[in-house]
Write an enzyme that holds these catalytic residues in place. Sequence first.
Site, PDB file in Angstrom:
ATOM      1  NE  ARG A 156      -9.634   4.824  -9.420  1.00 22.77           N
ATOM      2  CZ  ARG A 156      -9.121   5.953  -9.896  1.00 22.77           C
ATOM      3  NH1 ARG A 156      -9.358   6.324 -11.132  1.00 22.77           N
ATOM      4  NH2 ARG A 156      -8.371   6.737  -9.133  1.00 22.77           N
ATOM      5  NE  ARG A 187     -12.607   0.881  -7.058  1.00 15.12           N
ATOM      6  CZ  ARG A 187     -11.683   1.830  -7.035  1.00 15.12           C
ATOM      7  NH1 ARG A 187     -10.392   1.507  -7.176  1.00 15.12           N
ATOM      8  NH2 ARG A 187     -12.012   3.091  -6.880  1.00 15.12           N
ATOM      9  CG  ASP A 202      -6.338   3.182  -7.928  1.00 19.31           C
ATOM     10  OD1 ASP A 202      -6.750   2.441  -7.015  1.00 19.31           O
ATOM     11  OD2 ASP A 202      -5.679   4.211  -7.720  1.00 19.31           O
ATOM     12  CB  SER A 204      -0.918   0.017   1.222  1.00 16.41           C
ATOM     13  OG  SER A 204      -1.476   1.305   1.363  1.00 16.41           O
TER      14      SER A 204
END
Length: 753
Positions: A706, A665, A634, A486
């Site tokens: 996104r 996601r 991302d 991260s």
Amino acid sequence: MDNMLLADNIQIKTLVVIGLGLIGGSLAAGLKKNNAARQVIGIDRVRDSCEKALAMGIVDRAEVSLAAVAGELGEGDVIFIAVPTLSVKNILQQIKDAKITGQVTITDGASVKGSVCNDVQQVYGELPLNFVPGHPIAGSERSGVDAADPHLYQQHRVILTPLHRQSAEAERHFERVRAMWQALGAEVVTMDVAEHDHILGATSHLPHVIAFSLVDTLAHDSNSKNIFRYAAGGFRDFTRIASSDAIMWRDIMLANKPSVLAAIDLFSKNLAALRGAVEAENATEITGVFTRAKVARDRFITMLSHQAYSKTMQNTKQNRQYQVAPGGKMRGEFRVPGDKSISHRAIMLGSLAEGVTDIEGFLEGEDALATLQAFRDMGVVIEGPVNGRVKVHGVGLRGLQPPSDVLYLGNSGTSMRLLCGILSGQSFSSEVVGDDSLNKRPMNRIAKPLRDMGAQIDTQAEGKPPLKIHGGQALKAISYAMPMASAQVKSCLLLAGLYAEGLTQVTEPAPTRDHTERMLRGFGYPVQREGDTVSLASGGRLQATSIDVPADISSASFFMVAAAIAPGSDITLTHVGVNPTRTGVINILNLMGANINLLNLREVGGEPVADIRVQYAPLQGIEIPEAQVPLAIDEFPALLVAAACAEGTTVLSGAEELRVKETDRIQAMADGLRTLGINCETKADGIVVQGGQLGGGTVESADDHRIAMSFTIAALRASGPITVNNCANVATSFPHFDQLAKMAGISLEVIDS
Ligand code: S3P
């Protein structure tokens, strides 16, 4: 419409309005117009006002004294006292003398609630259950019954300051008053008496003091005729309220003396400071006051018009839908907005530097603006953004000021995590909070190592925001091996390291974006890297610099994938950051067979930049190498659309981090792809997607920017139209996405409802 108040069994039989001026007359007019009271009686000791009110049809009956109607009043009736603040006591005495029963609800519209409650106490010796103090926040510089307007309160706030919320009887009276205002289209809010007087002292009474005093000052200038001759619209706007009823406002000032004095004192102090800044020609300080004021007012205006902006974006609950027609191809040359990660860091390091940092290409999206606002809230003078240009007047590592309120960071995880590193090293305490999505995201990943460094941080259950950071802790450097790859955690700890005694070392399990390290060096701060460990020692300083923010490869990736999947496409994305810690999307698309060329490769301000040309070529499914995952973290929502359009199977593994982004996601993409007819199977750490024919349908963005953009580009290869729900959050990273997408060849319509 017989009676709008029948809902909840609340109705007004007789409304008695005492004082037929603008405020009382407008209530009477509104309730009559809506048939929301069976009978409206006006009381005014001026006979002329009574006659006018009758002639205007805003009352059914008018009397010069309350005594004439007192005996007729009982349960279900309401008395509204609409006289100047200092006359309320006299009216209360009349009500008491008329022996009006406690079943009649009594309310008022005076601008000061403390003085009215004192009056009630003095007249009755107590605060009776049937008295509900109120204050409609509406008015006009016009006064008198002639100005009465049935629509005056529509979409205006009415503040009620109920005195007895525990008693059922008092609650009945309160509900009746609330329903009365709601029947006029007003929004009713409640607060306590002291809070009301304090807020109104600052936001209403002080501006009236200033307007009256300014006009009076200029009117008595020896040159006043000339001054007013040349006074233009600005002066007129600014002084409009000085035309208000002088006696009424005099009474308000006297009735709210303590709050008005406090507001005048604070303003006088700040005005004197501004005078000092002008005298000393301190341009930075003047800029600070003016930019802060401009932002604050712009926000306030946006808030009032319920437009999407930071906090209000979440509160308005507007459903912005993208309706996308199937087919099309991508053509042209575009520059997408600035890099989000770099924009955040430019504000942070610029603020902590010594001197003025000029930023170009800044992302004017909600996330980066949240960081900008947080530093403004901590006293940093920041000019702009204007067309991507921002000027940050750095305050040095120790120059931040305590914010006067919680720092609101909207949807932005990067703002919160990186900021916590900086805040842990400050002498003052602070609190950070996000929107609904951010408040669900994990913060223990930074709170734990920061605590190891000596920071004192309180989180909510399971390490969720809001977080409270206790200032004044002496931080000590640590060596930390991150359990996950991260960049946010790494950056947070390096920023805390600027304040920690010793050498802070962070080891990453896989390479993550290194913008913090690069930018620290750009600000003249030494950062070392050995293998997978980055380190820095405290004691240095940041020197202001210039930053040219490249276009965001994460935003570019939607257009790259769009061109890669739509036959006949050929686009060039200019000035895109191609830092090797961010180019996983290019590597993965290349492995799938995409036709991508990097042109004009160059270095700008320590970051590699290129123009990226993408031409359509058929894609094949692949097993995505795990090493690429942090480098494309991302971009997976877009890449999974590429996978759906590819021939064969694509397997993503080692991507459990995707489950804790703005939304889960993996799940959000699986749900949407399935709706569009694509077979896929989720795993704890990824997803398996079978390429196929995308169909049309309605999919959810899960409030994630996104996800919203990914399903938009999917329509290029869909057999039917795609509707994407809840797309307002696209503004967090890609303002004007819809316009650019349309220009490039996507048939997109934005529907707000
Ligand atoms: C970011 C790092 C990444 C990325 C985020 C921005 C940054 O998060 O997903 O959009 O600017 O450091 P993680 O570090 O949590 O993976």
